[in-house]
Enzyme design. Structure first.
Site, short mmCIF file in Angstrom:
data_model
loop_
_atom_site.label_atom_id
_atom_site.label_comp_id
_atom_site.label_asym_id
_atom_site.label_seq_id
_atom_site.Cartn_x
_atom_site.Cartn_y
_atom_site.Cartn_z
CG HIS A 141 91.70 -2.47 -8.23
ND1 HIS A 141 91.19 -3.32 -7.28
CD2 HIS A 141 91.32 -3.00 -9.42
CE1 HIS A 141 90.52 -4.30 -7.85
NE2 HIS A 141 90.61 -4.14 -9.16
CG HIS B 249 93.50 -8.61 -11.21
ND1 HIS B 249 93.70 -7.95 -10.01
CD2 HIS B 249 92.48 -7.96 -11.82
CE1 HIS B 249 92.84 -6.95 -9.91
NE2 HIS B 249 92.09 -6.94 -10.99
CG HIS C 292 86.28 -1.58 -15.90
ND1 HIS C 292 85.72 -1.57 -14.65
CD2 HIS C 292 87.31 -2.46 -15.84
CE1 HIS C 292 86.37 -2.42 -13.85
NE2 HIS C 292 87.34 -2.98 -14.56
CD GLU D 226 87.23 -5.13 -10.94
OE1 GLU D 226 88.04 -5.84 -11.53
OE2 GLU D 226 87.40 -3.90 -10.78
#
Length: 285
Positions: free
Chosen positions: A12, A59, A193, A240
């Protein structure tokens, strides 16, 4: 009864949403990313669900560091688009399914999982980018959405095993709902990441693709992977990926059914400073 017909897994990345919103999706850099979702958009048109149970992480928009629920289910009828600092994304508001969401909350809590029930929640790119990737830019989203936010931002975060078990509880909850609904469960976030520190920009293609292999063929074994491996191999934000295990745990084969059919698999590097992974699995009748 309601039934889960498929699971969808996707990154996402916020820059993907910005590329769509600014009309840059056909630029050479971004076209390679969006080409991987063209089969998915055709698939979702042919397999449109009534409801998507969408697992993502907030977030710091709906929840600040003052209050961080480990698992939070959105039970509202509508979810506004969050302003993440540059205005809300120009996408439709998200229509919820309060009846099914409340039923899932009741059932899952009675299965000994502690959920935070959220009756008012803005949803950010973690939820809207997957919708845009799968559906494009419609005037209204073609199905209702139950947002399910997982804390993978502030440690301690839930284990992969806990997430996998939660997926099984969610499947039981959905299948005990009386209405005849076609439900999909989506797991979002990842892949490898890292956004900060000396390893900022880390991408591990080999580990990512092994994760996809195991998600298909060995989900129970994958659920045993400890946090430290995610951080070491996939970067600090690679954690995640435990959210994908919620969706995988809800599939029929985990409860003794047939192995799901892989309808689409895609992996691309880079999109912004991350790897993009995507998978569609269909339950077999």
């Amino acid at each position: 009864m309601a039934r889960i017909t498929a699971s969808v897994y996707t990154s996402h990345v916020p820059a993907i949403g910005a590329a769509m919103d600014l009309g840059k999706d056909q630029e050479p850099y971004w076209q390679k990313v969006f080409a991987g979702y063209e089969p998915s958009r055709e698939w979702i048109k042919a397999n449109k669900p009534d409801v998507v149970f969408l697992v993502y992480n907030d977030h710091a928009n709906a929840f600040s560091l003052d209050i961080i629920p480990t698992f939070a289910i959105g039970t509202a009828a509508e979810f506004p688009i969050a302003d993440e600092g540059w205005g809300p994304r120009p996408v439709p508001r998200v229509e919820g399914h309060p009846e099914l969401a409340s039923h899932i909350a009741q059932s899952v809590i009675q299965q000994d999982f502690d959920l935070t029930i959220v009756n008012r929640m803005d949803v950010d790119h973690g939820l809207t980018v997957p919708l845009s990737l799968m559906c494009g830019q419609p005037q209204a989203w073609p199905f209702k959405v139950i947002p399910f936010a997982v804390n993978v931002v502030q440690y301690p975060v839930p284990s992969g095993k806990r997430c996998f078990m939660l997926g099984q509880a969610i499947r039981k909850a959905i299948e005990s709902f009386d209405d005849n609904l076609n439900v999909q469960i989506w797991g979002t976030g990842g892949m490898s990441h890292q956004l900060q520190g000396p390893r900022a920009g880390l991408i591990n293609k080999e580990w990512d693709n092994q994760f996809l292999d195991r998600l298909i063929d060995d989900p129970k074994g994958l659920a045993e992977v400890p946090h430290i491996e995610y951080v070491r191999e996939a970067g600090s934000e690679g954690i995640e990926l435990v959210m994908w295990l919620i969706a995988r745990g809800a599939m029929a084969d985990v409860a003794g059914g047939g192995k799901p059919k892989v309808k689409h698999r895609f992996y691309h590097v880079p999109a912004s400073n991350t790897a993009v992974g995507h998978l569609i699995l269909e339950n077999q009748a």
